[in-house]
Scaffold this motif. Structure first.
Motif, mmCIF file in Angstrom:
data_model
loop_
_atom_site.group_PDB
_atom_site.id
_atom_site.type_symbol
_atom_site.label_atom_id
_atom_site.label_comp_id
_atom_site.label_asym_id
_atom_site.label_seq_id
_atom_site.Cartn_x
_atom_site.Cartn_y
_atom_site.Cartn_z
ATOM 1 N N HIS A 229 6.229 12.437 5.946
ATOM 2 C CA HIS A 229 5.555 11.169 6.201
ATOM 3 C C HIS A 229 6.400 10.020 5.662
ATOM 4 N N LEU B 195 -9.896 17.494 2.463
ATOM 5 C CA LEU B 195 -8.849 17.152 1.493
ATOM 6 C C LEU B 195 -9.450 16.721 0.158
ATOM 7 N N TRP C 69 2.338 11.953 -1.750
ATOM 8 C CA TRP C 69 2.009 12.735 -0.547
ATOM 9 C C TRP C 69 1.166 11.855 0.365
ATOM 10 N N ALA D 287 -1.072 12.199 4.311
ATOM 11 C CA ALA D 287 -1.467 12.957 5.500
ATOM 12 C C ALA D 287 -1.362 12.052 6.717
ATOM 13 N N GLU E 158 -3.885 14.612 11.057
ATOM 14 C CA GLU E 158 -3.091 15.809 10.755
ATOM 15 C C GLU E 158 -4.021 17.004 10.563
ATOM 16 N N ALA F 272 -2.007 19.856 6.246
ATOM 17 C CA ALA F 272 -2.235 18.808 5.255
ATOM 18 C C ALA F 272 -2.667 19.402 3.924
#
Length: 509
Positions: A407, A448, A483, A485, A489, A494
């Motif tokens: 990313h 997540l 990080w 996502a 995604e 992810a």
């Protein structure tokens, strides 16, 4: 000999050392700062803050304090660059911002913040020797009441270009010393001098001197308006001189006047200055920013051959290091977390050296070839994309740490998004005031959030924002993204990358 114990010793109470002390305090560590000078510095060194450090200070809630005491919190967006100027006045969004504030005031405000957060600052205490082993650093100190010893888990040398800590640790500091002496002042010119509408001046016996850089056979004279209505101007001379000056020794009015006469071949009458300083340029970078339990930050780690970048770079060194030291002291740092300080900040120092070395190459030389180089560079800056790119390079806002993940946000500084939550409106900057890791869910990704919820060290915030750049981001305490996502995604990929980032940076298994 008396012996005391502490967690972190910071050597040097300049901007880098004091920023480090405040950041450690935010992370629950109470450092001890040792400063060789008995009183806070008053020498007129850096005259402002600029670039990425302004964002960092805003993310800590400190920027308003700086702008409140600034003589000019929003100076004109025109910056010198190696004998030419980066002029951003025609751009809708300016890529390089500055706050005009003397270094002494920056240090005063940072010291207040550090003490408020538990740091102890001892002035008049000089480190004379140091040893370390796998568990501890031991230093011998000469203080006002005599010698004593200190033991600490870690020591950080923020003690300037002539760093005693770097010397004691045996870290190489390769580079160059430039044969240039720069003398600068902010002065009110005499009534016999005409201040022109274009920012230049007309001097009896010398004629018209244009704003910007005047190259002569004896050096360079830089001129710029500060307050034309009050006849206040910025002067700077640059001359080649093999002598080595102590920058802590104040520049005198007589020395400045002599230099102006040598460079211009004429006298420019002026009154009492409001700023006087002298400096020489070096181009150096420490081979290692860490040896065992000893670290370097600020000028002890790098010296840049141009103005306007050193304080920015040194203070951001400290922001990178503080949370990592605190993580180790609190017992949750991954095994190689402290090693990432050298990897990331040596890389950042290299970027700063790249643009300041380019400035050195542009400003040196008085022959037709050098003038042609500067002319071509000016033509390139007429292209808005090139001008923006140079602004980001000088500001340090183009810095992206090398980091796993595809990313585009990974490794970059987190943008200050406007966030709409169930509790109201906030911003990324406000979320970062506590200097803790933040997981920001921008797309209601419960899958997540559940993964991050396993960690007590990461704050979780769900929000909506216009034109979200990612579904979710994991932000380190220093404001850089660990990080991200991608939009929509898939959960499987992810989740795997998120778990890896949590483990790498925050020790979450």
């Amino acid at each position: 000999m008396q012996e005391m114990t502490t967690d972190v010793i910071v050597v040097g109470a300049g901007p880098a050392g004091l920023m480090l002390a405040g950041e450690l305090g935010r992370a629950g560590v109470r450092p001890l700062v040792l400063e060789r000078r008995a009183e806070p510095g008053t020498a007129q060194k850096a005259s402002g803050l600029g670039g990425r450090i302004l964002d960092v200070l805003r993310y800590r809630g400190l920027l308003d304090r700086m702008t409140a005491v600034s003589g000019d919190a929003s100076p004109k967006p025109i910056f010198p660059f190696g004998g030419v100027y980066l002029d951003f006045t025609g751009l809708d969004e300016i890529p390089l911002h500055a706050v005009a504030i003397p270094q002494a005031r920056v240090e005063e405000l940072l010291a207040e913040d550090a003490v408020d957060r538990g740091a102890e600052i001892r002035r008049g205490h000089e480190v004379v020797s140091m040893t370390q082993d796998d568990a501890v650093v031991i230093v011998a100190v000469n203080g006002p009441d005599g010698p004593y010893r200190l033991r600490a888990r870690y020591l950080v040398g923020c003690d300037g270009g002539r760093s005693r800590i770097r010397e004691l640790t045996g870290i190489g500091f390769p580079g160059n010393t430039y044969p240039e002496v720069n003398r600068l002042a902010v002065v009110a010119v005499h009534e016999s001098v005409s201040v022109l509408d274009d920012g230049g001046i007309e001097v009896p016996g010398a004629g018209r001197i244009a704003p910007g850089f005047t190259h002569t056979g004896s050096g360079v004279f830089a001129l710029g308006p500060v307050s034309p209505e009050d006849r206040v101007m910025f002067f700077q001379t640059t001359e080649n001189d093999d002598a080595e000056y102590d920058n802590d020794e104040p520049l005198t009015v007589a020395e400045l006047g002599d230099s102006v006469r040598r460079v211009l071949g004429a006298e420019v009458p002026f009154g009492a200055p409001t700023r006087l300083s002298r400096y020489q340029f070096q181009d150096r970078q420490a081979e290692n920013y860490r040896v065992g339990r000893v670290f370097l930050a600020g000028d002890a780690a790098h010296l840049l051959p141009a103005t306007g970048a050193a304080m920015n770079l040194g203070m951001t060194d400290s922001v990178n290091l503080a949370w990592k030291l605190a993580a180790d002291l609190h017992g949750w740092a991954p095994a190689d977390l402290l090693d990432t300080y050298h990897l990331e900040r040596h890389f950042a120092g290299g970027r700063a050296l790249l643009q300041t070395r380019a400035q050195a190459a542009l400003r040196q030389g008085q022959d037709p070839a050098a003038e042609a180089l500067r002319a071509v560079f000016r033509e390139l800056l007429a292209d808005e994309s090139a001008l923006r790119r140079m602004g980001a390079l000088v500001a340090g806002t183009d810095l992206r740490y090398p980091m796993p993940g595809s990313h585009s946000l990974a490794g970059a500084f987190a943008p200050d998004l406007s966030l709409h939550t169930d509790q109201g409106t906030t911003t990324v900057a406000e979320l970062m005031h506590a200097a803790r890791p933040v997981f920001l869910d921008l797309a209601d990704r419960a899958d997540l959030r559940e993964i991050v919820g396993e960690s007590p060290r990461v704050e979780i915030h769900s929000a909506k924002t216009v034109d979200r750049p990612a579904d979710a981001v994991l932000i380190r305490p220093d404001g850089h993204i660990a990080w991200a996502a991608a939009i929509d995604e898939p959960s499987e990929s992810a989740a795997a990358d998120l778990r890896a980032a949590l483990t790498r940076w925050f020790g979450v298994e």
